[in-house]
Design an enzyme around this catalytic site. Sequence first.
Site, PDB file in Angstrom:
ATOM      1  N   ARG A  74       7.366  20.459  54.012  1.00  0.00           N
ATOM      2  CA  ARG A  74       8.204  20.046  52.867  1.00  0.00           C
ATOM      3  C   ARG A  74       9.664  20.177  53.262  1.00  0.00           C
ATOM      4  O   ARG A  74       9.982  20.618  54.352  1.00  0.00           O
ATOM      5  CB  ARG A  74       7.919  20.985  51.689  1.00  0.00           C
ATOM      6  N   GLY A 103       5.638  33.557  51.485  1.00  0.00           N
ATOM      7  CA  GLY A 103       6.685  34.367  50.853  1.00  0.00           C
ATOM      8  C   GLY A 103       6.753  35.780  51.389  1.00  0.00           C
ATOM      9  O   GLY A 103       7.210  36.696  50.711  1.00  0.00           O
ATOM     10  N   LYS A 136      14.826  34.656  53.444  1.00  0.00           N
ATOM     11  CA  LYS A 136      16.090  34.244  54.055  1.00  0.00           C
ATOM     12  C   LYS A 136      17.254  34.352  53.062  1.00  0.00           C
ATOM     13  O   LYS A 136      17.076  34.061  51.888  1.00  0.00           O
ATOM     14  CB  LYS A 136      15.986  32.787  54.531  1.00  0.00           C
TER      15      LYS A 136
HETATM   16  P1  ADP Z   1       5.421  33.844  55.201  1.00  0.00           P
HETATM   17  O1  ADP Z   1       4.699  32.543  55.146  1.00  0.00           O
HETATM   18  O2  ADP Z   1       4.814  34.873  54.299  1.00  0.00           O
HETATM   19  O3  ADP Z   1       6.898  33.705  55.043  1.00  0.00           O
HETATM   20  P2  ADP Z   1       5.698  34.067  58.141  1.00  0.00           P
HETATM   21  O4  ADP Z   1       4.564  34.021  59.081  1.00  0.00           O
HETATM   22  O5  ADP Z   1       6.577  32.860  58.058  1.00  0.00           O
HETATM   23  O6  ADP Z   1       5.146  34.448  56.666  1.00  0.00           O
HETATM   24  O7  ADP Z   1       6.607  35.307  58.458  1.00  0.00           O
HETATM   25  C1  ADP Z   1       7.681  35.686  57.629  1.00  0.00           C
HETATM   26  C2  ADP Z   1       8.581  36.667  58.349  1.00  0.00           C
HETATM   27  O8  ADP Z   1       7.811  37.838  58.739  1.00  0.00           O
HETATM   28  C3  ADP Z   1       9.183  36.145  59.643  1.00  0.00           C
HETATM   29  O9  ADP Z   1      10.364  35.403  59.428  1.00  0.00           O
HETATM   30  C4  ADP Z   1       9.440  37.465  60.362  1.00  0.00           C
HETATM   31  O10 ADP Z   1      10.592  38.084  59.787  1.00  0.00           O
HETATM   32  C5  ADP Z   1       8.237  38.332  59.988  1.00  0.00           C
HETATM   33  N1  ADP Z   1       7.130  38.208  60.995  1.00  0.00           N
HETATM   34  C6  ADP Z   1       6.099  37.308  60.962  1.00  0.00           C
HETATM   35  N2  ADP Z   1       5.281  37.435  62.049  1.00  0.00           N
HETATM   36  C7  ADP Z   1       5.804  38.449  62.800  1.00  0.00           C
HETATM   37  C8  ADP Z   1       5.424  39.070  64.059  1.00  0.00           C
HETATM   38  N3  ADP Z   1       4.343  38.677  64.746  1.00  0.00           N
HETATM   39  N4  ADP Z   1       6.210  40.087  64.512  1.00  0.00           N
HETATM   40  C9  ADP Z   1       7.302  40.501  63.824  1.00  0.00           C
HETATM   41  N5  ADP Z   1       7.704  39.964  62.637  1.00  0.00           N
HETATM   42  C10 ADP Z   1       6.980  38.946  62.123  1.00  0.00           C
END
Ligand code: ADP
Length: 449
Positions: A291, A164, A237
């Site tokens: 999921r 999240g 999103k």
């Molecule tokens: P969560 O599981 O908390 O959603 P994610 O790893 O999917 O975490 O990352 C969520 C959002 O954070 C990504 O869609 C992006 O916007 C930002 N993000 C994650 N990793 C990076 C990175 N290495 N550099 C820049 N933004 C990042």
Amino acid sequence: MFEKILIANRGEIALRVQRACREMGIKTVAVHSTADSEAMHVRLADEAVCIGPPAARDSYLNKAAIISAATITGADAIHPGYGFLSENAAFAEMVAEHHLTFIGPDPKHIRNMGDKVVAKQTAKEAGIPVVPGSEGAIPDENAAVEIADSIGYPVLIKASAGGGGRGMKVAQSRDDVREAFTTAGTEAKAAFGNGEVYMEKYLGHPRHIEIQVLGDKHGNVVHLGERDCSLQRKHQKIFEETPSPALNRAQANEIGDVVVTAMKKIGYDNAGTVEFLYEDGKFYFIEMNTRLQVEHPVTEMVTGLDLVREQIRVAAGLELEFKQEDVKFEGYAMECRINAENSYTFAPSPGKILGYHAPGGRRVRVDSGMFAGFKIPPHYDSLIAKLIVQGSTREECLMRMRRALHEYVIDGIDTTIPLHQAVLNEPTFVDGNYDIRWLENFVASRNAK
Ligand code: ADP
């Protein structure tokens, strides 16, 4: 095939799963908290069981109550939807121990992908490109500085147990690293009960592009193309589209094939999504969701498939009925997430819906459990509806979304409809030139006016 499925969720996704079941001739059991007794997912189910008080931990996260409801009603499978218990490996195992089928992948995949350090390692070993970063968890502050120096600034410190968008800290320079390491660890411990953190290069202007996959228990895996989910606020999103304005079909198929090869290697079954950041022509794995995703309808619009039906079929042990070459992509699709929130302040806006009129017409889909008179409880996620449209071109899709938003009436509460309307008229967005920071900049400059 199953005769009766219990749907362990609420709101639009509970209704979404129910619709697939009914079209397959499968009976449904709804579960609900006392705050949701009047909800549409309860009214339309064949049977409904109250599983506890409003707080999610006592109802929709109450594993024992949900399993009891399934046993009492004679259900033979449980669909978890998204959120709540959908990525809880212990719950999936408990379901199996009670001789019920969990409609999702093998619990070992849920467990591996739920730990981001393990997920990244698994992805890397299976041949998926990952963001440059630490090899696993960071042991201490000094190691953090050393690793950050070797990656190059800025860097991002992330929680292994994260989700999240929580538990992430950016360090711009060497001076920031120690503090970012400590605060990220403390926050992760408080939020997830696990303080382990890892480090990644912080990408400056990436897009968020994800690949939908579907596997069965017989070793078959296909991908269903990509979704561009770059429009985000606080890492959440807001809007999704397919195909991505940043890719052509060959580029999308190339990364899709990499993902399929990797999923076959690990023996992945059921629906899943592999998420990437995409910058300067390169893909970097960030995580995998084991999921159904909120934004799955855009994929359904362009492929003509019913993802929930496929999930149910493969969970029942059936083989996928189609091969990769049978998957055809037609036109463009977009989804606006409509939240019960003020579109300027983003303050939650629960309460009674006084008037409701959903858009319709050609190539328009509304996934929602809303109706006039429904009282949105304050206890849960603010997503109340998803508006999805399809078009032969991206331009047609944009025009259709604008007209559908214009038709949508939700009186009595604030929603994010005005935000979508503003975004859809912004020239850079219309041109498809947006990255994961675009929306926050847009909101900041709009609110400053
Ligand atoms: P969560 O599981 O908390 O959603 P994610 O790893 O999917 O975490 O990352 C969520 C959002 O954070 C990504 O869609 C992006 O916007 C930002 N993000 C994650 N990793 C990076 C990175 N290495 N550099 C820049 N933004 C990042």
